[in-house]
Design a protein around this motif. Structure first.
Motif, short mmCIF file in Angstrom:
data_model
loop_
_atom_site.label_atom_id
_atom_site.label_comp_id
_atom_site.label_asym_id
_atom_site.label_seq_id
_atom_site.Cartn_x
_atom_site.Cartn_y
_atom_site.Cartn_z
N SER A 21 0.85 -1.19 0.00
CA SER A 21 0.00 0.00 0.00
C SER A 21 0.88 1.24 0.00
N ALA A 23 0.15 5.26 0.89
CA ALA A 23 -0.76 6.33 1.28
C ALA A 23 -0.12 7.68 0.98
N ASP A 73 -7.40 3.85 -4.76
CA ASP A 73 -8.66 4.29 -4.20
C ASP A 73 -8.51 5.77 -3.91
N ALA A 75 -10.61 7.90 -2.97
CA ALA A 75 -11.31 8.35 -1.77
C ALA A 75 -10.46 8.15 -0.52
N LYS A 76 -9.52 7.21 -0.59
CA LYS A 76 -8.65 6.91 0.56
C LYS A 76 -7.23 7.42 0.35
N ASN A 77 -6.99 8.11 -0.79
CA ASN A 77 -5.64 8.61 -1.09
C ASN A 77 -4.59 7.51 -1.01
N THR A 78 -4.94 6.35 -1.55
CA THR A 78 -4.06 5.19 -1.41
C THR A 78 -3.96 4.41 -2.71
#
Length: 116
Positions: A21, A23, A73, A75-78
């Motif tokens: 991941s 972020a 994603d 919306a999750k900045n990831t």
């Protein structure tokens, strides 16, 4: 200031799976093209996969095609990298990259080791 924080590295056996991941902080994530690069010991850094700002376009290195999947994603900045059927030659430090209008930002890179 854009900051990229990766997670998910580790030691795996050949044939295993792992998800990385990345972020992003301090930026409008959905404006950035994103990518994963890797650097194996004593080798040049190489592009693994890239994804467009909307996620609609992806590209892969031939060496990982059909085994790795890049996704994001907004919306999750990831951003993610799903790695399946791992091989010893996938052993490397994996770097998250964010790019916009010629500017590039890098994470510090988790180490992925594939070994029996």
């Amino acid at each position: 200031q854009v900051q990229l924080v990766e997670s998910g590295g580790g030691l795996l056996q050949p044939g295993g799976s792992l998800r990385l991941s990345c972020a992003a902080y301090g930026c409008t994530f959905s404006n950035y093209g994103m990518a994963w690069y890797r650097q194996a010991p004593e080798k040049e850094r190489e592009l693994v996969a890239r994804i467009s700002s909307t996620g609609g376009r992806t590209n892969y290195a031939d060496s990982v095609k059909d085994r790795f999947t890049i996704s994001r994603d907004n919306a999750k900045n990831t951003m993610y990298l799903q790695m399946n059927s791992l091989k010893p030659e996938d052993t490397a430090v994996y770097y998250c990259n964010a790019g916009i209008r010629g500017l590039n930002y890098w994470g510090k890179g988790p180490l992925v080791t594939v070994s029996s």
